[in-house]
Design a protein around this motif. Structure first.
Motif, PDB file in Angstrom:
ATOM      1  N   LEU A 103      19.930  12.143   5.139  1.00 12.49           N
ATOM      2  CA  LEU A 103      20.054  10.899   4.372  1.00 12.49           C
ATOM      3  C   LEU A 103      18.748  10.106   4.386  1.00 12.49           C
ATOM      4  CD1 LEU A 103      23.651   9.694   5.286  1.00 12.49           C
ATOM      5  CD2 LEU A 103      22.808  10.437   3.047  1.00 12.49           C
ATOM      6  N   LEU A 104      18.076  10.076   5.525  1.00 12.65           N
ATOM      7  CA  LEU A 104      16.783   9.389   5.597  1.00 12.65           C
ATOM      8  C   LEU A 104      15.750  10.074   4.705  1.00 12.65           C
ATOM      9  CD1 LEU A 104      16.658   8.652   9.425  1.00 12.65           C
ATOM     10  CD2 LEU A 104      16.980   6.992   7.573  1.00 12.65           C
ATOM     11  N   ALA A 105      15.721  11.385   4.738  1.00  8.19           N
ATOM     12  CA  ALA A 105      14.789  12.139   3.897  1.00  8.19           C
ATOM     13  C   ALA A 105      15.106  11.925   2.417  1.00  8.19           C
ATOM     14  CB  ALA A 105      14.829  13.618   4.252  1.00  8.19           C
ATOM     15  N   ALA A 106      16.399  11.884   2.078  1.00  5.46           N
ATOM     16  CA  ALA A 106      16.794  11.641   0.688  1.00  5.46           C
ATOM     17  C   ALA A 106      16.386  10.235   0.258  1.00  5.46           C
ATOM     18  CB  ALA A 106      18.299  11.820   0.524  1.00  5.46           C
ATOM     19  N   GLY A 107      16.488   9.278   1.163  1.00  4.86           N
ATOM     20  CA  GLY A 107      16.061   7.914   0.848  1.00  4.86           C
ATOM     21  C   GLY A 107      14.580   7.850   0.519  1.00  4.86           C
ATOM     22  N   GLN A 108      13.772   8.567   1.283  1.00  2.00           N
ATOM     23  CA  GLN A 108      12.339   8.587   0.994  1.00  2.00           C
ATOM     24  C   GLN A 108      12.079   9.276  -0.344  1.00  2.00           C
ATOM     25  OE1 GLN A 108       9.708  10.042   4.022  1.00  2.00           O
ATOM     26  NE2 GLN A 108       8.016  10.270   2.599  1.00  2.00           N
ATOM     27  N   ALA A 109      12.750  10.391  -0.606  1.00  2.00           N
ATOM     28  CA  ALA A 109      12.558  11.094  -1.874  1.00  2.00           C
ATOM     29  C   ALA A 109      12.962  10.201  -3.044  1.00  2.00           C
ATOM     30  CB  ALA A 109      13.380  12.386  -1.890  1.00  2.00           C
ATOM     31  N   LEU A 110      14.053   9.463  -2.904  1.00  5.32           N
ATOM     32  CA  LEU A 110      14.502   8.573  -3.966  1.00  5.32           C
ATOM     33  C   LEU A 110      13.495   7.448  -4.190  1.00  5.32           C
ATOM     34  CD1 LEU A 110      16.740   7.945  -5.969  1.00  5.32           C
ATOM     35  CD2 LEU A 110      17.866   6.615  -4.175  1.00  5.32           C
ATOM     36  N   ALA A 111      12.993   6.857  -3.097  1.00  2.42           N
ATOM     37  CA  ALA A 111      12.003   5.787  -3.234  1.00  2.42           C
ATOM     38  C   ALA A 111      10.743   6.292  -3.923  1.00  2.42           C
ATOM     39  CB  ALA A 111      11.673   5.211  -1.856  1.00  2.42           C
TER      40      ALA A 111
END
Length: 150
Positions: A103-111
């Motif tokens: 989820l943290l990695a997905a948050g960075q990818a989304l940002a």
């Protein structure tokens, strides 16, 4: 002093510009948006998928008779998105750690996908000690399951 607080007088970016990296090519931006949205959406759909009878079973367990390191991960994901952290831990502690990391990695990818720029500094979750801790949690959880402790 520079007009831009994150630029030194010589034009070099300072640490304050961690979120303003180089622009992403159009294809990379689309990939980051897909990863940043797809992962969490797939996790959110897990409870529905399980209610529909989804799941192929574990190939590792079918071949060896032993649970794999991620056995229980789908159920951990399903109860995690429903807000039951205790049940997610009970299903698979290592998978829970991995899911939070994802989820943290997905948050960075989304940002990065929304902003159109690669982060100049990687998030804490990409540092080698954090990656090693996630891997160790998964391995220790698996060993505990094999020994009957979980």
């Amino acid at each position: 002093m520079s007009r831009w607080p994150f630029l030194r007088s010589d034009g070099v970016r300072s640490a304050g510009a961690a979120s303003a990296g180089p622009p992403l090519p159009r294809g990379d931006r689309a990939v980051r948006l897909a990863l940043g949205l797809g992962g969490p959406l797939a996790m959110a759909a897990t409870p529905w998928w399980l209610r529909q009878g989804g799941g192929w079973g574990c190939g590792f367990q079918a071949l060896t008779g032993l649970p794999c390191p991620l056995c229980g991960g789908t159920h951990a994901c399903a109860v995690l998105v429903q807000g039951d952290l205790g049940a997610a831990w009970a299903a698979s502690p290592g998978a829970l750690v991995l899911l939070v990391w994802l989820l943290l990695a997905a948050g960075q990818a989304l940002a990065e996908g929304i902003g159109g720029r690669r982060r100049a500094a990687r998030g804490l979750w990409w540092q080698p000690p954090v990656l090693a801790a996630v891997g160790a949690a998964l391995l220790l959880s698996w060993l505990a399951r094999l020994m009957g402790l979980v």
